[in-house]
Design a protein around this motif. Structure first.
Motif, PDB file in Angstrom:
ATOM      1  N   ILE A   1       0.847  -1.190   0.000  1.00  0.00           N
ATOM      2  CA  ILE A   1       0.000   0.000   0.000  1.00  0.00           C
ATOM      3  C   ILE A   1       0.885   1.243   0.000  1.00  0.00           C
ATOM      4  O   ILE A   1       1.888   1.302   0.729  1.00  0.00           O
ATOM      5  CB  ILE A   1      -0.933   0.016   1.222  1.00  0.00           C
ATOM      6  CG1 ILE A   1      -1.912  -1.161   1.151  1.00  0.00           C
ATOM      7  CG2 ILE A   1      -1.706   1.333   1.312  1.00  0.00           C
ATOM      8  CD1 ILE A   1      -2.803  -1.275   2.364  1.00  0.00           C
ATOM      9  N   VAL A   2       0.550   2.225  -0.820  1.00  0.00           N
ATOM     10  CA  VAL A   2       1.256   3.504  -0.807  1.00  0.00           C
ATOM     11  C   VAL A   2       0.286   4.580  -0.344  1.00  0.00           C
ATOM     12  O   VAL A   2      -0.929   4.466  -0.528  1.00  0.00           O
ATOM     13  CB  VAL A   2       1.820   3.854  -2.206  1.00  0.00           C
ATOM     14  CG1 VAL A   2       2.863   2.848  -2.634  1.00  0.00           C
ATOM     15  CG2 VAL A   2       0.712   3.947  -3.243  1.00  0.00           C
ATOM     16  N   VAL A   3       0.847   5.614   0.291  1.00  0.00           N
ATOM     17  CA  VAL A   3       0.048   6.724   0.797  1.00  0.00           C
ATOM     18  C   VAL A   3       0.547   8.004   0.151  1.00  0.00           C
ATOM     19  O   VAL A   3       1.731   8.341   0.262  1.00  0.00           O
ATOM     20  CB  VAL A   3       0.142   6.821   2.334  1.00  0.00           C
ATOM     21  CG1 VAL A   3      -0.696   7.986   2.846  1.00  0.00           C
ATOM     22  CG2 VAL A   3      -0.300   5.528   2.988  1.00  0.00           C
ATOM     23  N   LYS A   4      -0.333   8.720  -0.529  1.00  0.00           N
ATOM     24  CA  LYS A   4       0.035   9.932  -1.247  1.00  0.00           C
ATOM     25  C   LYS A   4      -0.908  11.075  -0.867  1.00  0.00           C
ATOM     26  O   LYS A   4      -2.114  10.858  -0.703  1.00  0.00           O
ATOM     27  CB  LYS A   4      -0.050   9.703  -2.762  1.00  0.00           C
ATOM     28  CG  LYS A   4       0.836   8.577  -3.276  1.00  0.00           C
ATOM     29  CD  LYS A   4       2.294   8.992  -3.296  1.00  0.00           C
ATOM     30  CE  LYS A   4       3.154   7.883  -3.895  1.00  0.00           C
ATOM     31  NZ  LYS A   4       4.553   8.319  -4.045  1.00  0.00           N
ATOM     32  N   PRO A   5      -0.390  12.301  -0.758  1.00  0.00           N
ATOM     33  CA  PRO A   5      -1.280  13.442  -0.466  1.00  0.00           C
ATOM     34  C   PRO A   5      -2.162  13.754  -1.664  1.00  0.00           C
ATOM     35  O   PRO A   5      -1.761  13.557  -2.819  1.00  0.00           O
ATOM     36  CB  PRO A   5      -0.305  14.580  -0.175  1.00  0.00           C
ATOM     37  CG  PRO A   5       0.955  14.197  -0.884  1.00  0.00           C
ATOM     38  CD  PRO A   5       1.025  12.712  -0.842  1.00  0.00           C
ATOM     39  N   LEU A   6      -3.356  14.249  -1.381  1.00  0.00           N
ATOM     40  CA  LEU A   6      -4.250  14.689  -2.447  1.00  0.00           C
ATOM     41  C   LEU A   6      -3.873  16.102  -2.886  1.00  0.00           C
ATOM     42  O   LEU A   6      -3.404  16.905  -2.085  1.00  0.00           O
ATOM     43  CB  LEU A   6      -5.705  14.664  -1.972  1.00  0.00           C
ATOM     44  CG  LEU A   6      -6.309  13.282  -1.671  1.00  0.00           C
ATOM     45  CD1 LEU A   6      -7.761  13.433  -1.245  1.00  0.00           C
ATOM     46  CD2 LEU A   6      -6.210  12.352  -2.871  1.00  0.00           C
ATOM     47  N   SER A   7      -4.099  16.397  -4.145  1.00  0.00           N
ATOM     48  CA  SER A   7      -3.733  17.708  -4.686  1.00  0.00           C
ATOM     49  C   SER A   7      -4.781  18.777  -4.403  1.00  0.00           C
ATOM     50  O   SER A   7      -4.506  19.960  -4.543  1.00  0.00           O
ATOM     51  CB  SER A   7      -3.508  17.606  -6.198  1.00  0.00           C
ATOM     52  OG  SER A   7      -4.682  17.132  -6.847  1.00  0.00           O
ATOM     53  N   ASP A   8      -5.978  18.398  -4.002  1.00  0.00           N
ATOM     54  CA  ASP A   8      -7.051  19.356  -3.730  1.00  0.00           C
ATOM     55  C   ASP A   8      -6.721  20.128  -2.447  1.00  0.00           C
ATOM     56  O   ASP A   8      -6.765  19.582  -1.342  1.00  0.00           O
ATOM     57  CB  ASP A   8      -8.385  18.624  -3.585  1.00  0.00           C
ATOM     58  CG  ASP A   8      -9.578  19.570  -3.537  1.00  0.00           C
ATOM     59  OD1 ASP A   8      -9.419  20.699  -3.030  1.00  0.00           O
ATOM     60  OD2 ASP A   8     -10.659  19.194  -4.009  1.00  0.00           O
TER      61      ASP A   8
END
Length: 286
Positions: A232-239
């Motif tokens: 699983i990877v965790v990435k910030p949302l661009s909104d």
């Protein structure tokens, strides 16, 4: 209730005679229900009992040598560093201070602070309410947790459109209504209708569903996902609208020196690093 039925009926009748109105409606078939006045009476009676319990608590604290215990609330997904920070605080004037932690959903934390059941709480995006004082100490963005095989897994930031074809895993509204509604509002602005959205109450549930390839999770606090979530990877949302202030909250009329000193101590530890200096203009009472 450790009381016989006739004795209970007698006490209810005496209360109704004193109040000069009925608390219950009684039907010929023997059914008994609360009247509208009875429901209102019960709510206020519960509040009175709660205040009585608080009175006993504070009297006991005074007898034992003054304020020596704080009850502090936090959400189940709170950053572990914040919890460690709470436990590490030492106040010279209160060498025997005990900190009792309670985990609740955000809306419950606010209610418990207003009711006096909690001295302080850490709440992300607390609602505006004249009965509480809220001082921000951290910015809390929203992240997407997705399988490593997802098409967007290699990107630095992920847009909601890149998740439009997935099933969404989000916190249930009762867990955090402000964040839940903000995510759904952002989706509507993007013209996205999340299909088969799964509501969860803990980050662990979200991680399990992502690992089972059920969908993608949209969460706050990436540390709650854990470093051991394989695949699983965790990435910030661009909104940028999906970023919230996490605050220390307490009752607006709470003049407890202990509670205020503890809150200031915690804020001195976190606010200078996480927020501009102007955010340190505290509204907590002295």
């Amino acid at each position: 209730m450790h009381i016989s039925q006739p004795a209970l009926s007698k006490q209810i009748t005496e209360i109704e005679e004193q109040l000069r109105f009925h608390l219950f409606t009684r039907e010929k078939r023997g059914a008994v229900e609360l009247a509208d006045a009875g429901r209102a009476f019960v709510e206020e009676a519960r509040s009175a009992l709660s205040h009585m319990e608080r009175a006993f608590h504070f009297a006991r604290a005074a007898h034992d040598g003054g304020d020596s215990e704080l009850t502090i609330g936090h959400s189940p997904s709170a950053d572990e560093a914040w919890i460690s920070g709470l436990l590490a605080i030492r106040l010279p004037l209160y060498p025997k201070l005990r900190v009792r932690l309670i985990s609740q959903f955000s809306i419950e934390l606010v209610r418990s602070v207003m009711a006096g059941e909690l001295n302080l709480a850490l709440v992300t995006a607390p609602p505006e309410n004249s009965q509480i004082t809220a001082v921000a100490f951290a910015r809390t963005p929203v992240y997407a947790a997705l399988p490593q095989t997802h098409a967007a897994a290699q990107k630095e930031r992920i847009g909601l459109q890149e998740l439009a074809g997935d099933e969404w895993i989000v916190f249930a509204r009762r867990v955090h209504p402000v964040i839940h509604d903000a995510i759904m509002d952002a989706a509507r602005r993007e013209g996205i209708a999340p299909k088969n959205a799964h509501n969860i109450i803990t980050p662990q549930q979200a991680v399990h569903l992502v690992s089972e390839h059920v969908g993608v999770a949209i969460l706050t606090h990436p540390t709650s996902v854990g470093s051991g979530a394989e695949g699983i990877v965790v990435k910030p949302l661009s909104d940028t609208s999906l970023c919230f202030e996490t605050c220390v909250i307490m009752r607006a009329n709470d003049d407890s020196r202990l509670a205020n000193e503890f809150a200031r101590s915690f804020l001195r530890k976190y606010a200078p690093r996480r927020l501009p200096p102007k955010q340190m203009e505290l509204s907590l009472s002295a």
